[in-house]
Design a protein around this motif. Structure first.
Motif, PDB file in Angstrom:
ATOM      1  N   GLN A 321     -89.899  40.192 -52.882  1.00  0.00           N
ATOM      2  CA  GLN A 321     -89.221  41.427 -52.310  1.00  0.00           C
ATOM      3  C   GLN A 321     -89.872  41.816 -51.037  1.00  0.00           C
ATOM      4  N   GLU A 322     -91.076  41.651 -50.888  1.00  0.00           N
ATOM      5  CA  GLU A 322     -91.952  41.831 -49.424  1.00  0.00           C
ATOM      6  C   GLU A 322     -91.184  40.768 -48.298  1.00  0.00           C
ATOM      7  N   VAL A 323     -91.040  39.783 -48.594  1.00  0.00           N
ATOM      8  CA  VAL A 323     -90.301  39.047 -47.498  1.00  0.00           C
ATOM      9  C   VAL A 323     -88.864  39.380 -47.267  1.00  0.00           C
ATOM     10  N   ALA A 324     -88.046  39.753 -48.155  1.00  0.00           N
ATOM     11  CA  ALA A 324     -86.601  40.209 -47.934  1.00  0.00           C
ATOM     12  C   ALA A 324     -86.762  41.478 -47.115  1.00  0.00           C
ATOM     13  N   ILE A 336     -91.153  30.465 -46.919  1.00  0.00           N
ATOM     14  CA  ILE A 336     -92.313  29.904 -46.582  1.00  0.00           C
ATOM     15  C   ILE A 336     -92.832  30.057 -45.068  1.00  0.00           C
ATOM     16  N   SER A 337     -92.087  30.326 -44.214  1.00  0.00           N
ATOM     17  CA  SER A 337     -92.600  30.648 -42.998  1.00  0.00           C
ATOM     18  C   SER A 337     -93.171  31.870 -42.699  1.00  0.00           C
ATOM     19  N   THR A 338     -92.574  32.792 -43.349  1.00  0.00           N
ATOM     20  CA  THR A 338     -93.071  34.276 -43.291  1.00  0.00           C
ATOM     21  C   THR A 338     -94.378  34.505 -44.222  1.00  0.00           C
ATOM     22  N   LEU A 339     -94.558  33.916 -45.448  1.00  0.00           N
ATOM     23  CA  LEU A 339     -95.712  34.007 -46.213  1.00  0.00           C
ATOM     24  C   LEU A 339     -96.972  33.336 -45.383  1.00  0.00           C
ATOM     25  N   HIS A 340     -96.651  32.480 -44.600  1.00  0.00           N
ATOM     26  CA  HIS A 340     -97.701  31.651 -44.079  1.00  0.00           C
ATOM     27  C   HIS A 340     -98.423  32.645 -43.043  1.00  0.00           C
ATOM     28  N   SER A 341     -98.192  33.870 -42.756  1.00  0.00           N
ATOM     29  CA  SER A 341     -98.703  34.726 -41.801  1.00  0.00           C
ATOM     30  C   SER A 341     -98.785  36.209 -42.415  1.00  0.00           C
TER      31      SER A 341
END
Length: 395
Positions: A321-324, A336-341
Protein backbone atom coordinates in the motif's frame (compact mmCIF):
# COMPACT_ATOMS: atom_id res chain seq x y z
CA UNK A 1 -5.77 -26.55 -2.17
CA UNK A 2 -6.94 -23.08 -3.06
CA UNK A 3 -8.38 -21.25 -0.07
CA UNK A 4 -9.21 -17.98 -1.77
CA UNK A 5 -10.02 -18.54 -5.42
CA UNK A 6 -9.22 -15.93 -8.01
CA UNK A 7 -10.29 -15.66 -11.61
CA UNK A 8 -7.93 -16.77 -14.37
CA UNK A 9 -8.12 -13.65 -16.52
CA UNK A 10 -6.14 -10.43 -16.38
CA UNK A 11 -2.89 -9.51 -14.69
CA UNK A 12 0.57 -10.97 -15.09
CA UNK A 13 4.17 -10.45 -14.10
CA UNK A 14 3.99 -6.75 -14.84
CA UNK A 15 0.89 -6.04 -12.80
CA UNK A 16 -1.36 -3.08 -13.60
CA UNK A 17 -1.46 0.62 -12.95
CA UNK A 18 -4.07 2.71 -11.20
CA UNK A 19 -6.12 3.06 -14.37
CA UNK A 20 -7.30 -0.56 -14.17
CA UNK A 21 -10.05 -1.56 -11.73
CA UNK A 22 -9.76 -5.31 -12.15
CA UNK A 23 -9.03 -7.16 -8.88
CA UNK A 24 -5.45 -7.12 -7.66
CA UNK A 25 -4.60 -10.81 -7.49
CA UNK A 26 -1.92 -11.87 -5.02
CA UNK A 27 -0.69 -15.46 -4.80
CA UNK A 28 0.66 -16.96 -1.58
CA UNK A 29 1.86 -20.44 -0.60
CA UNK A 30 1.57 -21.21 3.11
CA UNK A 31 2.19 -24.18 5.36
CA UNK A 32 -1.38 -24.96 6.36
CA UNK A 33 -0.42 -28.57 7.08
CA UNK A 34 2.88 -30.17 8.08
CA UNK A 35 5.61 -29.08 10.48
CA UNK A 36 5.11 -25.32 10.04
CA UNK A 37 1.31 -25.34 10.07
CA UNK A 38 0.82 -23.36 13.29
CA UNK A 39 2.94 -20.48 12.03
CA UNK A 40 1.60 -20.86 8.50
CA UNK A 41 -1.95 -20.39 9.76
CA UNK A 42 -0.83 -17.35 11.76
CA UNK A 43 0.56 -15.85 8.57
CA UNK A 44 -2.70 -16.66 6.79
CA UNK A 45 -4.64 -14.75 9.43
CA UNK A 46 -2.36 -11.73 8.97
CA UNK A 47 -2.62 -11.75 5.19
CA UNK A 48 -6.41 -12.20 5.18
CA UNK A 49 -6.90 -9.51 7.82
CA UNK A 50 -4.90 -7.08 5.69
CA UNK A 51 -7.01 -8.03 2.67
CA UNK A 52 -10.27 -7.34 4.50
CA UNK A 53 -9.06 -4.02 5.96
CA UNK A 54 -7.66 -2.88 2.61
CA UNK A 55 -10.81 -3.82 0.73
CA UNK A 56 -13.02 -2.10 3.30
CA UNK A 57 -11.06 1.08 2.56
CA UNK A 58 -11.55 0.66 -1.21
CA UNK A 59 -8.69 -1.67 -2.09
CA UNK A 60 -5.28 -0.75 -3.48
CA UNK A 61 -5.53 2.13 -5.97
CA UNK A 62 -9.22 1.32 -6.24
CA UNK A 63 -8.61 -2.37 -6.99
CA UNK A 64 -10.06 -4.96 -4.65
CA UNK A 65 -7.44 -7.33 -3.25
CA UNK A 66 -8.02 -10.98 -4.14
CA UNK A 67 -5.79 -13.53 -2.38
CA UNK A 68 -5.12 -16.98 -3.71
CA UNK A 69 -3.63 -19.02 -0.85
CA UNK A 70 -2.47 -22.58 -1.45
CA UNK A 71 -1.08 -25.17 0.95
CA UNK A 72 2.55 -26.26 0.54
CA UNK A 73 2.37 -28.86 3.36
CA UNK A 74 5.67 -27.44 4.72
CA UNK A 75 7.43 -29.02 1.73
CA UNK A 76 10.11 -27.20 -0.34
CA UNK A 77 9.22 -29.10 -3.53
CA UNK A 78 5.54 -28.24 -3.17
CA UNK A 79 6.27 -24.58 -2.57
CA UNK A 80 8.09 -24.43 -5.94
CA UNK A 81 5.12 -26.03 -7.66
CA UNK A 82 2.72 -23.67 -5.94
CA UNK A 83 4.47 -20.44 -6.90
CA UNK A 84 5.08 -21.65 -10.44
CA UNK A 85 1.38 -22.39 -10.83
CA UNK A 86 0.31 -19.14 -9.21
CA UNK A 87 2.44 -17.14 -11.64
CA UNK A 88 2.10 -19.15 -14.86
CA UNK A 89 -1.37 -20.69 -14.53
CA UNK A 90 -3.39 -18.40 -12.29
CA UNK A 91 -1.42 -15.41 -13.58
CA UNK A 92 -1.55 -13.52 -10.31
CA UNK A 93 -0.36 -9.93 -10.38
CA UNK A 94 1.89 -10.26 -7.32
CA UNK A 95 3.08 -12.82 -4.80
CA UNK A 96 3.83 -12.68 -1.07
CA UNK A 97 6.13 -15.08 0.75
CA UNK A 98 5.60 -18.33 2.68
CA UNK A 99 6.68 -19.27 6.21
CA UNK A 100 10.27 -20.25 7.11
CA UNK A 101 13.62 -19.80 5.42
CA UNK A 102 13.47 -23.41 4.26
CA UNK A 103 10.55 -22.56 1.98
CA UNK A 104 11.44 -18.94 1.26
CA UNK A 105 14.70 -19.87 -0.49
CA UNK A 106 13.15 -21.99 -3.29
CA UNK A 107 10.03 -19.81 -3.47
CA UNK A 108 12.04 -16.62 -3.95
CA UNK A 109 13.98 -18.23 -6.78
CA UNK A 110 10.74 -18.89 -8.63
CA UNK A 111 9.65 -15.29 -8.13
CA UNK A 112 13.02 -14.03 -9.36
CA UNK A 113 12.86 -16.24 -12.46
CA UNK A 114 9.59 -14.60 -13.47
CA UNK A 115 10.68 -11.08 -12.41
CA UNK A 116 8.16 -10.86 -9.57
CA UNK A 117 8.74 -8.85 -6.43
CA UNK A 118 8.93 -11.03 -3.31
CA UNK A 119 7.81 -9.36 -0.10
CA UNK A 120 8.15 -12.08 2.54
CA UNK A 121 7.49 -11.94 6.28
CA UNK A 122 9.03 -15.12 7.66
CA UNK A 123 12.28 -16.16 5.99
CA UNK A 124 15.25 -14.35 7.50
CA UNK A 125 18.00 -16.95 7.74
CA UNK A 126 21.46 -16.54 6.18
CA UNK A 127 20.58 -18.83 3.26
CA UNK A 128 17.89 -16.40 2.12
CA UNK A 129 20.22 -13.44 1.71
CA UNK A 130 23.13 -15.52 0.42
CA UNK A 131 21.16 -15.92 -2.83
CA UNK A 132 21.74 -12.23 -3.55
CA UNK A 133 18.30 -11.72 -5.06
CA UNK A 134 17.33 -8.11 -5.67
CA UNK A 135 13.57 -8.78 -5.78
CA UNK A 136 13.33 -9.99 -2.16
CA UNK A 137 12.34 -7.95 0.93
CA UNK A 138 12.24 -9.55 4.41
CA UNK A 139 9.55 -7.94 6.56
CA UNK A 140 11.27 -7.93 9.95
CA UNK A 141 13.70 -5.42 11.46
CA UNK A 142 16.84 -7.49 10.87
CA UNK A 143 18.04 -10.92 9.79
CA UNK A 144 16.81 -13.66 12.14
CA UNK A 145 20.29 -14.52 13.38
CA UNK A 146 20.74 -10.93 14.59
CA UNK A 147 17.93 -11.26 17.11
CA UNK A 148 20.31 -11.00 20.06
CA UNK A 149 22.21 -7.93 18.92
CA UNK A 150 19.90 -5.61 20.83
CA UNK A 151 20.63 -7.48 24.09
CA UNK A 152 24.35 -7.12 23.45
CA UNK A 153 23.81 -3.43 22.71
CA UNK A 154 22.02 -3.00 26.04
CA UNK A 155 24.63 -4.84 28.13
CA UNK A 156 27.51 -3.02 26.47
CA UNK A 157 25.76 0.31 27.01
CA UNK A 158 26.04 -0.16 30.78
CA UNK A 159 28.88 1.52 32.65
CA UNK A 160 31.85 -0.83 32.92
CA UNK A 161 31.31 -1.15 36.67
CA UNK A 162 27.77 -2.46 36.13
CA UNK A 163 28.42 -4.88 33.27
CA UNK A 164 28.41 -8.61 33.91
CA UNK A 165 31.90 -10.08 34.21
CA UNK A 166 31.10 -13.68 33.19
CA UNK A 167 28.68 -15.31 30.78
CA UNK A 168 27.33 -18.76 29.90
CA UNK A 169 25.70 -19.91 26.67
CA UNK A 170 23.23 -22.77 26.12
CA UNK A 171 22.44 -23.19 22.42
CA UNK A 172 20.06 -25.31 20.41
CA UNK A 173 21.76 -27.01 17.47
CA UNK A 174 19.70 -25.06 14.96
CA UNK A 175 20.77 -22.72 12.14
CA UNK A 176 18.63 -19.89 13.52
CA UNK A 177 19.10 -20.29 17.29
CA UNK A 178 22.79 -20.99 17.88
CA UNK A 179 24.05 -18.06 15.74
CA UNK A 180 22.06 -15.61 17.87
CA UNK A 181 23.94 -16.70 20.99
CA UNK A 182 27.25 -16.92 19.11
CA UNK A 183 26.90 -13.32 17.91
CA UNK A 184 26.34 -12.18 21.49
CA UNK A 185 29.31 -14.23 22.74
CA UNK A 186 31.68 -12.67 20.20
CA UNK A 187 30.69 -9.16 21.21
CA UNK A 188 30.81 -9.93 24.93
CA UNK A 189 34.24 -11.52 24.69
CA UNK A 190 35.54 -8.56 22.68
CA UNK A 191 34.34 -6.31 25.50
CA UNK A 192 36.04 -8.43 28.18
CA UNK A 193 33.08 -10.49 29.41
CA UNK A 194 34.56 -13.92 30.08
CA UNK A 195 32.88 -17.06 28.75
CA UNK A 196 32.72 -19.68 31.51
CA UNK A 197 30.37 -22.17 29.79
CA UNK A 198 29.35 -22.76 26.17
CA UNK A 199 27.26 -25.79 25.26
CA UNK A 200 25.34 -26.72 22.11
CA UNK A 201 22.65 -29.38 22.55
CA UNK A 202 20.65 -31.44 20.00
CA UNK A 203 17.03 -30.67 19.18
CA UNK A 204 15.79 -33.86 20.85
CA UNK A 205 17.10 -32.73 24.26
CA UNK A 206 14.12 -32.80 26.61
CA UNK A 207 15.82 -32.57 30.01
CA UNK A 208 17.91 -29.42 30.33
CA UNK A 209 18.91 -30.15 33.94
CA UNK A 210 22.43 -31.46 33.17
CA UNK A 211 23.26 -28.39 31.06
CA UNK A 212 21.80 -25.93 33.54
CA UNK A 213 23.61 -27.73 36.38
CA UNK A 214 26.86 -27.18 34.51
CA UNK A 215 26.05 -23.51 34.09
CA UNK A 216 25.03 -23.11 37.73
CA UNK A 217 28.34 -24.61 38.86
CA UNK A 218 30.12 -21.76 37.07
CA UNK A 219 27.72 -19.14 38.53
CA UNK A 220 27.88 -16.71 35.59
CA UNK A 221 26.46 -13.20 35.80
CA UNK A 222 24.58 -13.55 32.53
CA UNK A 223 23.04 -16.56 30.78
CA UNK A 224 22.22 -16.46 27.07
CA UNK A 225 19.87 -19.07 25.65
CA UNK A 226 20.07 -19.54 21.90
CA UNK A 227 16.66 -21.16 21.94
CA UNK A 228 13.39 -21.94 20.30
CA UNK A 229 10.23 -22.17 22.36
CA UNK A 230 10.23 -25.62 23.98
CA UNK A 231 13.87 -25.68 25.00
CA UNK A 232 13.69 -22.14 26.38
CA UNK A 233 10.90 -23.25 28.69
CA UNK A 234 12.92 -26.32 29.68
CA UNK A 235 15.98 -24.19 30.47
CA UNK A 236 14.01 -21.94 32.77
CA UNK A 237 12.22 -24.81 34.51
CA UNK A 238 15.62 -26.34 35.24
CA UNK A 239 16.90 -23.02 36.65
CA UNK A 240 13.86 -22.78 38.90
CA UNK A 241 14.33 -26.36 40.11
CA UNK A 242 18.02 -25.78 40.79
CA UNK A 243 17.35 -22.38 42.39
CA UNK A 244 19.91 -20.81 40.08
CA UNK A 245 19.32 -17.08 39.57
CA UNK A 246 21.59 -15.33 37.07
CA UNK A 247 21.65 -11.54 37.24
CA UNK A 248 20.73 -11.34 33.54
CA UNK A 249 18.87 -13.96 31.49
CA UNK A 250 18.20 -13.69 27.75
CA UNK A 251 16.26 -16.26 25.72
CA UNK A 252 16.25 -15.67 21.98
CA UNK A 253 12.82 -17.28 21.58
CA UNK A 254 10.08 -18.61 23.81
CA UNK A 255 10.24 -15.78 26.32
CA UNK A 256 8.89 -13.43 23.63
CA UNK A 257 5.65 -15.44 23.43
CA UNK A 258 3.15 -13.52 25.59
CA UNK A 259 0.64 -16.35 25.59
CA UNK A 260 2.80 -19.48 25.91
CA UNK A 261 5.62 -18.34 28.20
CA UNK A 262 3.63 -17.52 31.37
CA UNK A 263 1.61 -20.71 30.99
CA UNK A 264 4.79 -22.78 30.66
CA UNK A 265 6.86 -21.43 33.56
CA UNK A 266 4.31 -19.63 35.74
CA UNK A 267 3.62 -15.92 35.48
CA UNK A 268 5.66 -14.93 38.59
CA UNK A 269 8.70 -16.69 37.12
CA UNK A 270 8.67 -14.55 33.99
CA UNK A 271 9.79 -11.47 35.91
CA UNK A 272 13.08 -10.06 34.67
CA UNK A 273 13.60 -12.42 31.69
CA UNK A 274 14.82 -10.69 28.51
CA UNK A 275 14.08 -11.54 24.89
CA UNK A 276 13.88 -9.67 21.58
CA UNK A 277 10.86 -8.97 19.43
CA UNK A 278 9.51 -7.03 16.49
CA UNK A 279 5.84 -6.96 17.46
CA UNK A 280 3.87 -7.83 20.60
CA UNK A 281 0.55 -6.87 22.15
CA UNK A 282 1.77 -3.76 23.98
CA UNK A 283 3.79 -2.46 21.06
CA UNK A 284 3.72 1.33 20.81
CA UNK A 285 4.26 1.34 17.02
CA UNK A 286 1.71 3.43 15.11
CA UNK A 287 -1.17 1.34 13.84
CA UNK A 288 -0.67 -1.49 16.33
CA UNK A 289 -3.76 -0.75 18.42
CA UNK A 290 -5.96 -0.63 15.32
CA UNK A 291 -4.42 -3.86 14.07
CA UNK A 292 -5.28 -5.53 17.38
CA UNK A 293 -8.85 -4.22 17.30
CA UNK A 294 -9.35 -5.40 13.73
CA UNK A 295 -7.77 -8.78 14.49
CA UNK A 296 -10.02 -9.42 17.51
CA UNK A 297 -13.08 -8.28 15.58
CA UNK A 298 -12.30 -10.79 12.81
CA UNK A 299 -10.88 -13.74 14.75
CA UNK A 300 -11.81 -13.23 18.40
CA UNK A 301 -9.45 -13.95 21.28
CA UNK A 302 -7.26 -11.45 23.11
CA UNK A 303 -4.33 -9.26 22.13
CA UNK A 304 -1.83 -11.45 24.01
CA UNK A 305 -2.81 -14.45 21.89
CA UNK A 306 -1.91 -12.78 18.58
CA UNK A 307 1.10 -14.47 17.00
CA UNK A 308 3.74 -11.95 15.80
CA UNK A 309 3.76 -13.80 12.47
CA UNK A 310 0.29 -12.37 11.84
CA UNK A 311 1.61 -8.83 12.32
CA UNK A 312 4.54 -9.58 10.02
CA UNK A 313 2.28 -10.90 7.27
CA UNK A 314 -0.07 -7.93 7.69
CA UNK A 315 2.96 -5.66 7.32
CA UNK A 316 3.73 -7.18 3.91
CA UNK A 317 0.43 -5.77 2.71
CA UNK A 318 1.17 -2.43 4.33
CA UNK A 319 4.36 -2.16 2.27
CA UNK A 320 2.43 -2.77 -0.91
CA UNK A 321 0.00 0.00 0.00
CA UNK A 322 2.85 2.39 0.78
CA UNK A 323 4.41 1.78 -2.64
CA UNK A 324 1.06 2.30 -4.34
CA UNK A 325 0.51 5.52 -2.41
CA UNK A 326 3.93 6.89 -3.34
CA UNK A 327 4.05 5.85 -7.01
CA UNK A 328 0.44 5.35 -8.11
CA UNK A 329 1.44 1.89 -9.36
CA UNK A 330 1.47 -1.70 -8.09
CA UNK A 331 3.49 -3.53 -10.76
CA UNK A 332 6.44 -5.73 -9.80
CA UNK A 333 9.18 -3.59 -11.34
CA UNK A 334 7.89 -0.52 -9.48
CA UNK A 335 7.68 -2.37 -6.17
CA UNK A 336 11.26 -3.64 -6.48
CA UNK A 337 12.79 -0.32 -7.48
CA UNK A 338 10.78 1.71 -4.98
CA UNK A 339 11.46 -0.43 -1.89
CA UNK A 340 15.19 -0.28 -2.53
CA UNK A 341 15.26 3.31 -1.32
CA UNK A 342 13.84 5.10 1.67
CA UNK A 343 12.41 3.83 4.95
CA UNK A 344 8.99 2.21 5.17
CA UNK A 345 6.58 2.16 8.15
CA UNK A 346 5.09 -1.18 9.22
CA UNK A 347 3.78 -2.83 12.38
CA UNK A 348 7.27 -4.26 12.96
CA UNK A 349 9.01 -0.91 12.71
CA UNK A 350 10.40 1.36 10.02
CA UNK A 351 12.14 -0.91 7.52
CA UNK A 352 14.89 -0.46 4.98
CA UNK A 353 16.95 -3.12 3.20
CA UNK A 354 20.30 -3.68 1.56
CA UNK A 355 20.39 -4.66 -2.11
CA UNK A 356 19.60 -8.30 -1.28
CA UNK A 357 16.59 -7.71 0.94
CA UNK A 358 18.26 -7.99 4.35
CA UNK A 359 16.75 -5.43 6.75
CA UNK A 360 19.16 -2.92 8.20
CA UNK A 361 17.54 -2.29 11.57
CA UNK A 362 17.40 -3.93 15.00
CA UNK A 363 14.85 -5.83 16.98
CA UNK A 364 13.72 -4.27 20.24
CA UNK A 365 14.73 -5.63 23.63
CA UNK A 366 11.75 -6.76 25.66
CA UNK A 367 11.58 -7.88 29.27
CA UNK A 368 8.92 -9.33 31.53
CA UNK A 369 8.08 -6.75 34.19
CA UNK A 370 5.04 -6.93 36.49
CA UNK A 371 3.48 -9.71 34.45
CA UNK A 372 3.79 -7.93 31.10
CA UNK A 373 6.21 -8.03 28.19
CA UNK A 374 7.54 -4.49 27.86
CA UNK A 375 10.04 -2.68 25.65
CA UNK A 376 13.09 -1.71 27.71
CA UNK A 377 15.74 -0.84 25.08
CA UNK A 378 16.63 1.26 23.16
CA UNK A 379 15.71 4.02 25.54
CA UNK A 380 14.02 6.25 22.95
CA UNK A 381 11.22 3.69 22.50
CA UNK A 382 11.21 2.08 25.93
CA UNK A 383 8.07 1.60 27.99
CA UNK A 384 10.03 0.81 31.15
CA UNK A 385 13.60 0.93 32.41
CA UNK A 386 15.27 -2.49 32.41
CA UNK A 387 14.83 -4.56 35.55
CA UNK A 388 18.28 -5.68 36.71
CA UNK A 389 19.36 -7.82 38.39
CA UNK A 390 16.67 -10.36 37.65
CA UNK A 391 14.43 -11.04 40.69
CA UNK A 392 14.65 -14.47 42.28
CA UNK A 393 12.44 -17.24 40.93
CA UNK A 394 9.05 -17.52 42.62
CA UNK A 395 9.38 -21.32 42.65
Amino acid sequence: MALSACSSGGGGGGGSSSGTKTPLKIGISLSLTGDFSDSGKAAQRGYELWQSVANKAGGVLGRKVQLSIVDDASNPDQVVTNYTNLITQQKVDLVFGPYSSLLTVPASRVASRYHYSFIEPAGGGPSVFAQKLTNLFFVQPAATTKGGDVFANYILSLPASQRPKTAAYAKLDDPFSAPIADNIRKRFEAAGIKTVYDQTYPSETADMTPIISGIAAKNPDVVVGGSQEGDAFAQIKAMIQLKFDPKYLFESNGANSPGDFPAAVGLPNTNGVFSSADWYADSTIAGSKQFIADYIAKYGGTANKIDPTSAEAYSAGMLLQEVAKKTGKVDNATIISTLHSGTWPTLVGNLKWNQYGEPQGDYVLVQWIDGKLQTVFPANGAQHTPLAPKPAWAG
